[in-house]
Each structure stands twice: as structure tokens, then as C-alpha cells.
Design a protein around this motif. Structure first.
Motif: not given
Length: 164
Positions: A9-11, A146-147, A154-155
Motif C-alpha cells: 500500500y505504501g508502494h 519506473a514504478t 531501491w529509492k
């Protein structure tokens, strides 16, 4: 809450915001009916899953793309869901995550899954349709972000930046 579901959900909120910013930055994509219809579908289904894993009150009222006068109105609809989903998820007990529910839109045969499985499906469904819109954005000359979930990791698990 299950840490993997929390990540999903954060993603989801981050990826939705990235997706929206890329579409809004490209006028042809922002005006494209296929993209707009899929954006509506993504956010309608997010709300439907939120409803189906909740107390189901009041009755769920589906919307159509035509219910939104502008792309900005549709984006506000998307953001409203994201602004409340974590508070909702924080109210769910481990027993509720494990509880089985009927997914009402599957009739023959009926589908019974856990709340956690339904929530995982919601996150995966959004990702699937963002991929379709990314392909369409590229066809229109835009550059999709890029999602992937791994990019979010990575970010450093960034927060959503909606761009407005």
C-alpha cells in the motif's frame, strides 16, 4: 498489519502518484480516453476492494468515467482513497486479516478469500493497469516512470508526490 501488505500500500500510493504526474506532464496522454478510462478503473476498483473488506456500509455505488468533469476531478477521487486507506488498514485486527469474505462480483463459481488476499489483489490489480497505461503513454510519445515495487524499495520507500 502484515509488513508486506503495508509495503504494497505504501508502494501503491507512490506508484499511483508517479503515474499521474507522468500522464499530466504529457498533454496527449492526459487527453487520451483509454488512459482516462483505465485511471478511473484503477481507482474505482481500489474503492471497491476497500468497501468489500470493510463493513460494506453504505452500499457501494460505482462511478463511471463520465461522472468526473475533468481529469483533476478524477485525480481528486484517487487521492481521497489514498488519504484514508492507511487509517482504515490500521483498524484491522489480525483476526480480520484472516477472516474470509465473499467477493461479490464472482458468481459462477463464487469466490471466498481472506481479507489479506483481497487486499493483496487490490494492490496487484492497480499495478497491472498502471503497466497498461505506461505502455499507452509510451505509444503517445511520453516517458512512463519506473514504478516497480523493487524501484520503490531501491529509492528508500519514498512518499507519494502528487505534483500539485
Amino acid at each position: 498489519m502484515n509488513p508486506l501488505l503495508r509495503d504494497f500500500y505504501g508502494h501503491q500510493v507512490w506508484a499511483d502518484a508517479e503515474h499521474w504526474r507522468a500522464i499530466e506532464a504529457h498533454p496527449r496522454a492526459a487527453a487520451d480516453k483509454a488512459i482516462r478510462d483505465r485511471l478511473h478503473h484503477i481507482h474505482l476498483v481500489q474503492r471497491a476492494f476497500r468497501w468489500i473488506v470493510g463493513n460494506r456500509q453504505p452500499m457501494f455505488t460505482p462511478t463511471t468515467p463520465d461522472d468526473f468533469a475533468s481529469l483533476a476531478d478524477l485525480k481528486a477521487y484517487a487521492r481521497e482513497y489514498h488519504e484514508e486507506i492507511f487509517d482504515f488498514l490500521d483498524t484491522l485486527s489480525e483476526a480480520r486479516f484472516a477472516a474470509e469474505i465473499d467477493v461479490l462480483w464472482f458468481k459462477d463459481p463464487p469466490l471466498r478469500i481472506t481479507v489479506a488476499e483481497a487486499l493483496a489483489q487490490c494492490a496487484m490489480h492497480s499495478h497491472y493497469h498502471r503497466g497498461q497505461n505506461a505502455t499507452r503513454l509510451r505509444e503517445l510519445g511520453g516517458e512512463p516512470p519506473a514504478t516497480d515495487l523493487i524501484v520503490w524499495y531501491w529509492k528508500g520507500r519514498p512518499s507519494a508526490v502528487w505534483g500539485d
